[in-house]
Scaffold this active site. Structure first.
Site, PDB file in Angstrom:
ATOM      1  N   ARG A 327       0.836  -1.212   0.000  1.00  0.00           N
ATOM      2  CA  ARG A 327       0.000   0.000   0.000  1.00  0.00           C
ATOM      3  C   ARG A 327       0.863   1.250   0.000  1.00  0.00           C
ATOM      4  NH1 ARG A 327      -3.564  -1.889   4.647  1.00  0.00           N
ATOM      5  NH2 ARG A 327      -4.900  -3.496   3.748  1.00  0.00           N
ATOM      6  N   ARG A 331      -4.081   5.883   1.120  1.00  0.00           N
ATOM      7  CA  ARG A 331      -4.762   7.010   1.757  1.00  0.00           C
ATOM      8  C   ARG A 331      -3.875   7.846   2.661  1.00  0.00           C
ATOM      9  NH1 ARG A 331      -9.703   4.210   4.569  1.00  0.00           N
ATOM     10  NH2 ARG A 331      -8.272   2.429   4.511  1.00  0.00           N
ATOM     11  N   ARG A 340      -8.690  10.499  -5.207  1.00  0.00           N
ATOM     12  CA  ARG A 340      -9.895   9.790  -4.774  1.00  0.00           C
ATOM     13  C   ARG A 340     -11.076  10.729  -4.578  1.00  0.00           C
ATOM     14  NH1 ARG A 340     -10.814   5.278  -2.282  1.00  0.00           N
ATOM     15  NH2 ARG A 340     -12.919   6.041  -2.700  1.00  0.00           N
ATOM     16  N   ASP A 376      -6.600  -3.735  -7.115  1.00  0.00           N
ATOM     17  CA  ASP A 376      -7.209  -4.340  -5.941  1.00  0.00           C
ATOM     18  C   ASP A 376      -7.340  -5.836  -6.186  1.00  0.00           C
ATOM     19  OD1 ASP A 376      -8.674  -3.573  -3.288  1.00  0.00           O
ATOM     20  OD2 ASP A 376      -9.999  -5.024  -4.252  1.00  0.00           O
ATOM     21  N   TYR A 453     -13.957 -13.828   0.164  1.00  0.00           N
ATOM     22  CA  TYR A 453     -14.735 -12.647  -0.219  1.00  0.00           C
ATOM     23  C   TYR A 453     -16.014 -13.051  -0.943  1.00  0.00           C
ATOM     24  CZ  TYR A 453     -11.498  -8.836   0.954  1.00  0.00           C
ATOM     25  OH  TYR A 453     -10.744  -7.901   1.615  1.00  0.00           O
TER      26      TYR A 453
END
Length: 645
Positions: A327, A331, A340, A376, A453
């Site tokens: 990552r 963010r 974003r 992702d 998932y």
């Protein structure tokens, strides 16, 4: 998954091929009734065995009490058996022997055949009448330990069914009274094979597993085996049920639709209601150029090959310990948050230029020794039939989760990565935008994490839905894991062909499993996946959450084993084996500490492994959003300084 609307199904004039034999005329009428152009070519016939001595001997064992339970798989098999043996042992004696012991009929056809003989089965396997239902029925109604089961087969042996009987402590006495053969006139079938290879058929209906074998046999005879696989990429393939679907997948062919219940009329209605939409999607994808991974990875420069990162992947000595961060574009960076603010996460993932921009910005800021594509784990699930959405504040949500075997059978096989072209384009764009001596890493989720998932519908604390399917229906679990494994292999190889110098396999949720469950339910599928990755390209295998899994993760494969922070790196490396490179494993929360603490923890980690070649420094998981960007950049400089040799 949602049930299709079958109230007004219509093929809309599409060409529909079918390989049905015994009911070919009825199949043609059904297709035409629903607006299709029927091209039905019989593909098989039941051919009685020339020598019936084995059947007679089986009948003798039956009437003399040597068989404890009779399992009847087909109606035609019941009829052939009685016809071939009654004059040798006597019809009344034979029927009396059958009625004196428990009998299990796999479906309506053997039930009907017994009825014509004046008999009723003791047990009947429910729909969809596969070998799994046969075993489940016996488990529920008739323990078979220490019994001899007489098994009337249907043209071919089913090893899974026999193994199931034997695992329950039974001996199996096989009865084969006929074999599948090609039709005496193969001309119509050959013409259909040619149409399919040319891509001139919109929908293909298959009503038995053996039709798959005869389709490929005729294709091979005509020299069209490769051609028919290419042609079928744009054809909707509809299967009558799980057994036929399983055979298609065993032969590396996709299943776009599966009838439930497994009946011919329902199959035709289902295909008529869904094939127009599916055909448009498949043919759109088929029209796109596909990444060619058959020739291996693209050639790379000497500067890339000799980079510290790739040398460490190979376990070679380096002048310093190379570093990249999971990552590293995220963010915690203001530049990423600005992007974003203008687009959703999924839209960003599907914009190769923006993906390259955010990663290259992070690489320039941090000074790391490798970049990883910005993407992702979950977009891979969309073309496999998952309805994926990223909800603000809640993360990924799958609106049609997979909860049972029927749902698994409706997960679409990924034939190519054409539907994921935006990821392949992201690799190309990022590779072009990076310095020519900085390696690029591609990545994908591992099968267990993707399955979790898909089954949970998102993240989970305890993965109860996942473990329920895994333990209750191992056959469905196997199918799902194999399908995901094949998809990930295609996906990673396409990234390599587009310019990735290494790939990472993320098993983010596998730590919820015990070592025994990992070995049984995960390891075989990951091992097969990694074995299919383009040779010569380093694979980083990263599973997190349970250090006890490390030796098994290493056994599953990977040139580099990623390690999270829950174990000392030196101990982990000892467990994995010093013949393998390792990646890790600073706790991501360390980057929230003062710089003095970060430096101290970094120095301790590097010192613990004594400069052994084959170490790639990384966090034990991704950078957390609260991380000060300057702390992340300082970590990179510290690692380079403290590890200089």
């Amino acid at each position: 998954m949602e049930t299709p609307d079958l109230t007004d199904p219509d093929f809309r004039g599409a060409s529909v091929a079918a390989l049905e034999s015994r009911r070919h005329a009825e199949m043609a009428k059904l297709i035409e009734k629903h607006g299709g152009r029927a091209i039905v070519s019989p593909s098989m016939r039941e051919a009685p065995l020339d020598d019936n001595r084995d059947a007679v001997q089986f009948a003798n064992r039956l009437v003399t009490g040597q068989i404890d339970l009779l399992v009847l798989l087909t109606g035609v098999g019941v009829e052939h058996f009685v016809e071939q043996t009654e004059r040798h042992v006597g019809r009344e004696r034979l029927l009396a022997a059958i009625s004196d012991i428990p009998t299990l009929a796999r479906g309506p056809k053997p039930v009907a055949a017994l009825g014509r003989l004046g008999l009723k089965p003791t047990m009947r396997a429910p729909e969809p009448n596969t070998w799994r239902e046969v075993l489940a029925t016996l488990d529920r109604e008739q323990p078979v330990a220490n019994m001899t089961i007489g098994l009337q087969e249907y043209g071919v042996t089913n090893p899974s069914l026999i193994a199931g009987f034997e695992a329950r402590g039974a001996a199996v006495d096989r009865l084969c009274v006929y074999q599948w053969a090609l039709p005496e006139d193969t001309g119509p079938l050959e013409e259909n094979v040619k149409r399919l290879a040319a891509g001139d058929v919109d929908t293909l209906l298959l009503t038995s597993a053996q039709q798959v074998e005869h389709l490929l046999e005729i294709a091979e005879r005509l020299g069209l085996e490769d051609g028919i696989r290419r042609g079928l990429r744009g054809t909707v393939i509809a299967s009558i049920g799980p057994t036929t679907s399983e055979r298609l997948r065993q032969r590396d062919l996709p299943v776009d639709l599966e009838a439930s219940p497994p009946k011919m009329g329902h199959l035709v209605r289902l295909a008529a209601s869904r094939s127009t939409e599916l055909r448009r999607r498949k043919q759109t994808l088929f029209a796109r150029p596909t990444a060619d991974d058959s020739a291996g990875p693209p050639p790379i420069s000497d500067r890339l090959r000799d980079s510290a990162f790739l040398r460490a992947c190979r376990g070679e000595a380096t002048d310093f310990t190379p570093l990249w961060l999971m990552r590293q574009a995220g963010r915690y960076m203001a530049e990423y948050r600005a992007v974003r603010a203008k687009t959703s996460f999924l839209e960003l993932c599907k914009n190769p230029s923006l993906c390259s921009e955010v990663m290259c910005t992070a690489v320039d800021f941090l000074g790391v020794d490798a970049a990883i594509i910005f993407s992702d784990l979950l977009p891979l699930l969309e073309p496999m039939g998952m309805d994926l959405e990223f909800l603000p504040g809640d993360g990924p949500k799958i609106h049609n989760p997979v909860r049972d075997g029927a749902d698994v059978d409706r997960v679409i096989d990924l034939e190519s990565v054409d539907s994921l072209a935006f990821v392949v384009d992201t690799v190309r764009q990022t590779r072009a935008d990076l310095p020519d001596d900085l390696p690029l890493i591609g990545f994908a989720g591992a099968p267990f994490t993707l399955a979790s998932y898909a089954i949970e519908g998102g993240g989970s604390r305890n993965y109860l839905h996942t473990k329920t399917l895994m333990h209750r229906d191992e056959g469905a679990w196997r199918t799902l894991m194999q399908r995901l494994g094949r998809a990930v292999t295609l996906y990673l190889n396409a990234q390599i062909a587009a310019g990735a110098q290494a790939v990472q396999l993320f098993d983010s949720w596998v730590g919820c499993l015990s070592p025994a469950d990992y070995r049984r339910y995960v390891l075989p599928y990951v091992r097969e996946l990694i074995a299919g990755i383009t040779p010569g390209v380093p694979v980083i295998h990263f599973g997190t959450g349970n250090p006890a899994l490390l030796p098994h993760i290493a056994e599953a494969g990977g040139d580099v084993i990623g390690v999270d922070w829950r174990i000392e790196l030196a101990d982990a490396w000892q467990t994995i084996g010093h013949d393998r490179a390792v990646q890790g494993n600073l706790d991501p929360a360390t980057l929230l500490a003062p710089l003095e603490t970060i430096r101290e923890r970094t120095a301790d980690l590097l010192q613990s492994i004594g400069g052994r070649p084959g170490h790639i420094f990384n966090l034990g998981h991704g950078i957390v959003p609260q991380t000060p960007p300057d702390n992340a950049r300082a970590l990179v400089a510290m690692v380079h300084e403290l590890s200089a040799r």
